[in-house]
Design a protein around this motif. Structure first.
Motif, PDB file in Angstrom:
ATOM      1  N   LYS A   1      47.354 -19.191  93.383  1.00 39.04           N
ATOM      2  CA  LYS A   1      47.875 -20.560  93.385  1.00 39.04           C
ATOM      3  C   LYS A   1      49.158 -20.641  94.212  1.00 39.04           C
ATOM      4  O   LYS A   1      49.318 -21.522  95.040  1.00 39.04           O
ATOM      5  N   LYS A   2      50.048 -19.676  93.979  1.00 39.65           N
ATOM      6  CA  LYS A   2      51.351 -19.711  94.658  1.00 39.65           C
ATOM      7  C   LYS A   2      51.231 -19.442  96.152  1.00 39.65           C
ATOM      8  O   LYS A   2      52.121 -19.788  96.924  1.00 39.65           O
ATOM      9  N   TRP A   3      50.158 -18.781  96.553  1.00 42.83           N
ATOM     10  CA  TRP A   3      49.973 -18.459  97.974  1.00 42.83           C
ATOM     11  C   TRP A   3      49.974 -19.730  98.826  1.00 42.83           C
ATOM     12  O   TRP A   3      50.493 -19.757  99.936  1.00 42.83           O
TER      13      TRP A   3
ATOM     14  N   MET B   1      49.847 -22.174 106.686  1.00 41.31           N
ATOM     15  CA  MET B   1      49.535 -21.482 105.440  1.00 41.31           C
ATOM     16  C   MET B   1      48.378 -22.172 104.723  1.00 41.31           C
ATOM     17  O   MET B   1      48.352 -23.389 104.609  1.00 41.31           O
ATOM     18  N   THR B   2      47.407 -21.383 104.272  1.00 42.91           N
ATOM     19  CA  THR B   2      46.256 -21.977 103.600  1.00 42.91           C
ATOM     20  C   THR B   2      46.638 -22.440 102.217  1.00 42.91           C
ATOM     21  O   THR B   2      47.528 -21.897 101.598  1.00 42.91           O
ATOM     22  N   ALA B   3      45.922 -23.479 101.726  1.00 42.12           N
ATOM     23  CA  ALA B   3      46.171 -23.938 100.361  1.00 42.12           C
ATOM     24  C   ALA B   3      45.393 -23.032  99.416  1.00 42.12           C
ATOM     25  O   ALA B   3      44.171 -22.944  99.481  1.00 42.12           O
ATOM     26  N   GLY B   4      46.101 -22.325  98.546  1.00 43.74           N
ATOM     27  CA  GLY B   4      45.420 -21.412  97.642  1.00 43.74           C
ATOM     28  C   GLY B   4      44.865 -20.213  98.380  1.00 43.74           C
ATOM     29  O   GLY B   4      45.062 -20.042  99.577  1.00 43.74           O
ATOM     30  N   LEU B   5      44.144 -19.392  97.623  1.00 49.43           N
ATOM     31  CA  LEU B   5      43.647 -18.141  98.210  1.00 49.43           C
ATOM     32  C   LEU B   5      42.399 -17.749  97.430  1.00 49.43           C
ATOM     33  O   LEU B   5      42.386 -17.839  96.205  1.00 49.43           O
ATOM     34  N   SER B   6      41.374 -17.304  98.162  1.00 45.40           N
ATOM     35  CA  SER B   6      40.161 -16.899  97.432  1.00 45.40           C
ATOM     36  C   SER B   6      40.413 -15.565  96.732  1.00 45.40           C
ATOM     37  O   SER B   6      41.287 -14.786  97.155  1.00 45.40           O
ATOM     38  N   ASP B   7      39.608 -15.318  95.692  1.00 40.11           N
ATOM     39  CA  ASP B   7      39.786 -14.084  94.928  1.00 40.11           C
ATOM     40  C   ASP B   7      39.492 -12.859  95.799  1.00 40.11           C
ATOM     41  O   ASP B   7      40.158 -11.826  95.693  1.00 40.11           O
TER      42      ASP B   7
ATOM     43  N   SER C   1      42.037  -9.796  96.792  1.00 39.41           N
ATOM     44  CA  SER C   1      41.703  -8.377  96.602  1.00 39.41           C
ATOM     45  C   SER C   1      41.963  -7.598  97.886  1.00 39.41           C
ATOM     46  O   SER C   1      42.483  -6.475  97.851  1.00 39.41           O
ATOM     47  N   GLN C   2      41.599  -8.196  99.028  1.00 37.93           N
ATOM     48  CA  GLN C   2      41.822  -7.533 100.324  1.00 37.93           C
ATOM     49  C   GLN C   2      43.317  -7.314 100.558  1.00 37.93           C
ATOM     50  O   GLN C   2      43.749  -6.241 100.992  1.00 37.93           O
ATOM     51  N   LEU C   3      44.092  -8.352 100.259  1.00 38.07           N
ATOM     52  CA  LEU C   3      45.542  -8.266 100.483  1.00 38.07           C
ATOM     53  C   LEU C   3      46.172  -7.220  99.554  1.00 38.07           C
ATOM     54  O   LEU C   3      47.041  -6.444  99.974  1.00 38.07           O
TER      55      LEU C   3
ATOM     56  N   ARG D   1      54.698 -11.585 102.221  1.00 34.84           N
ATOM     57  CA  ARG D   1      54.557 -12.755 101.338  1.00 34.84           C
ATOM     58  C   ARG D   1      53.994 -12.346  99.978  1.00 34.84           C
ATOM     59  O   ARG D   1      54.469 -12.796  98.941  1.00 34.84           O
ATOM     60  N   LEU D   2      52.977 -11.483 100.014  1.00 36.42           N
ATOM     61  CA  LEU D   2      52.368 -11.051  98.759  1.00 36.42           C
ATOM     62  C   LEU D   2      53.378 -10.263  97.916  1.00 36.42           C
ATOM     63  O   LEU D   2      53.463 -10.443  96.698  1.00 36.42           O
ATOM     64  N   ARG D   3      54.156  -9.391  98.570  1.00 37.71           N
ATOM     65  CA  ARG D   3      55.202  -8.632  97.852  1.00 37.71           C
ATOM     66  C   ARG D   3      56.170  -9.578  97.151  1.00 37.71           C
ATOM     67  O   ARG D   3      56.526  -9.387  95.997  1.00 37.71           O
ATOM     68  N   ALA D   4      56.572 -10.614  97.892  1.00 35.93           N
ATOM     69  CA  ALA D   4      57.530 -11.582  97.323  1.00 35.93           C
ATOM     70  C   ALA D   4      56.918 -12.313  96.136  1.00 35.93           C
ATOM     71  O   ALA D   4      57.582 -12.536  95.117  1.00 35.93           O
ATOM     72  N   LEU D   5      55.631 -12.678  96.266  1.00 33.84           N
ATOM     73  CA  LEU D   5      54.966 -13.388  95.161  1.00 33.84           C
ATOM     74  C   LEU D   5      54.804 -12.482  93.945  1.00 33.84           C
ATOM     75  O   LEU D   5      54.967 -12.932  92.805  1.00 33.84           O
ATOM     76  N   ILE D   6      54.496 -11.219  94.174  1.00 33.06           N
ATOM     77  CA  ILE D   6      54.356 -10.274  93.054  1.00 33.06           C
ATOM     78  C   ILE D   6      55.700 -10.105  92.346  1.00 33.06           C
ATOM     79  O   ILE D   6      55.780 -10.077  91.125  1.00 33.06           O
ATOM     80  N   ARG D   7      56.753 -10.010  93.151  1.00 33.85           N
ATOM     81  CA  ARG D   7      58.102  -9.872  92.563  1.00 33.85           C
ATOM     82  C   ARG D   7      58.445 -11.061  91.668  1.00 33.85           C
ATOM     83  O   ARG D   7      59.191 -10.911  90.698  1.00 33.85           O
ATOM     84  N   ALA D   8      57.920 -12.227  92.025  1.00 30.23           N
ATOM     85  CA  ALA D   8      58.272 -13.444  91.277  1.00 30.23           C
ATOM     86  C   ALA D   8      57.406 -13.647  90.039  1.00 30.23           C
ATOM     87  O   ALA D   8      57.655 -14.569  89.263  1.00 30.23           O
ATOM     88  N   LEU D   9      56.397 -12.794  89.838  1.00 30.78           N
ATOM     89  CA  LEU D   9      55.529 -12.959  88.665  1.00 30.78           C
ATOM     90  C   LEU D   9      56.297 -12.646  87.379  1.00 30.78           C
ATOM     91  O   LEU D   9      57.256 -11.878  87.402  1.00 30.78           O
ATOM     92  N   PRO D  10      55.837 -13.198  86.244  1.00 34.40           N
ATOM     93  CA  PRO D  10      56.414 -12.790  84.955  1.00 34.40           C
ATOM     94  C   PRO D  10      56.246 -11.272  84.775  1.00 34.40           C
ATOM     95  O   PRO D  10      55.263 -10.694  85.265  1.00 34.40           O
TER      96      PRO D  10
END
Lengths: 160, 92
Positions: free
Chosen positions: A155-157, B1-7, B11-13, A102-111
């Protein structure tokens, strides 16, 4: 003058890793690494050592990745088939794999600039000064891209 | 899925993703790169040789007659000037 073989031996691992982080695709990263060294070896006689060989190679990698990213499919078949099978994993490992995907996909979608700053700094571990130099921007601008990129990811997460 | 994500969680992810991509490249990549260098060098040498040879083949036949003609014309000019000067001097 740097010896081409020495240049490869010293830097091919980190160039491959950067390519992998930028493109998120092992096959494309292999291909990009070859292209980077092909270009670098051809341009080596003109390399005047104004930056370190590593920075020079990173710059070529970044430029070439921008050119290739536009025509890269969202998920290669090989990459899709190499994703871990959730049924064979523990819950924690499966969740971690899903989070990473999921994080990879979100990073790919960043400007573009935010994505590159995030990849270079957070994934590749380069200091902000080096990221700024590679992106041809000031340190403050780079820090802004990093902050905005992180905010956008957070935010997108939560978005469905 | 959680709403938003802590900073901190982000960083961990990101750190986990960094470790995941901290992998060695495929074993044959280094050989491929070295092979490409050898080929690039080889092709550069061939191109260099071809360029030099081509230049010689093209330039020599073109330039050499021009040089010979220029030198010949120069000599003729000197001779004619000398004859003219002698004739004028002798008021022929």
């Amino acid at each position: 003058m740097t010896d081409p073989e020495q240049l490869i031996d010293d830097h091919y691992v980190e160039v491959y890793r950067l390519a992998l982080r930028l493109l998120a695709n092992p096959d494309a990263a292999m291909d990009l690494t070859q292209e980077v060294f092909y270009r670098a070896v051809r341009a080596l006689p003109r390399f005047r050592g104004e930056s370190s060989p590593r920075t020079w190679l990173y710059r070529i990698t970044l430029n070439e990745s921008r050119r290739r990213r536009a025509r890269l499919p969202t998920l290669e078949l090989d990459a899709a088939s190499s994703l871990p099978d959730p049924t064979t994993q523990t819950d924690a490992a499966a969740l971690a794999a899903l989070d990473a995907a999921r994080l990879r996909a979100l990073i790919r979608a960043l400007p573009a600039r935010e994505r590159e700053a995030i990849v270079l700094h957070h994934l590749h571990g380069l200091p902000v000064t080096e990221v700024a130099a590679l992106l041809g921007a000031g340190e403050n601008t780079t820090k802004t891209w990093l902050r905005r990129g992180r905010e956008r990811l957070r935010k997108k997460w939560g978005d469905p | 899925m959680t709403a938003g994500l802590s900073d901190e969680r982000l960083s961990q992810l990101l750190d986990a993703l960094r470790l995941e991509t901290e992998r060695r490249p495929p074993a044959h990549l280094r050989s491929l790169l070295r092979l490409a260098v050898t080929r690039t060098r080889g092709s550069s040498e061939i191109i260099g040789f071809a360029t030099t040879t081509g230049a010689l083949i093209l330039v020599v036949p073109l330039v050499l007659p021009l040089v010979v003609a220029a030198v010949g014309a120069g000599w003729w000019l000197i001779c004619l000037t000398a004859i003219a000067w002698v004739m004028l001097d002798m008021r022929i």
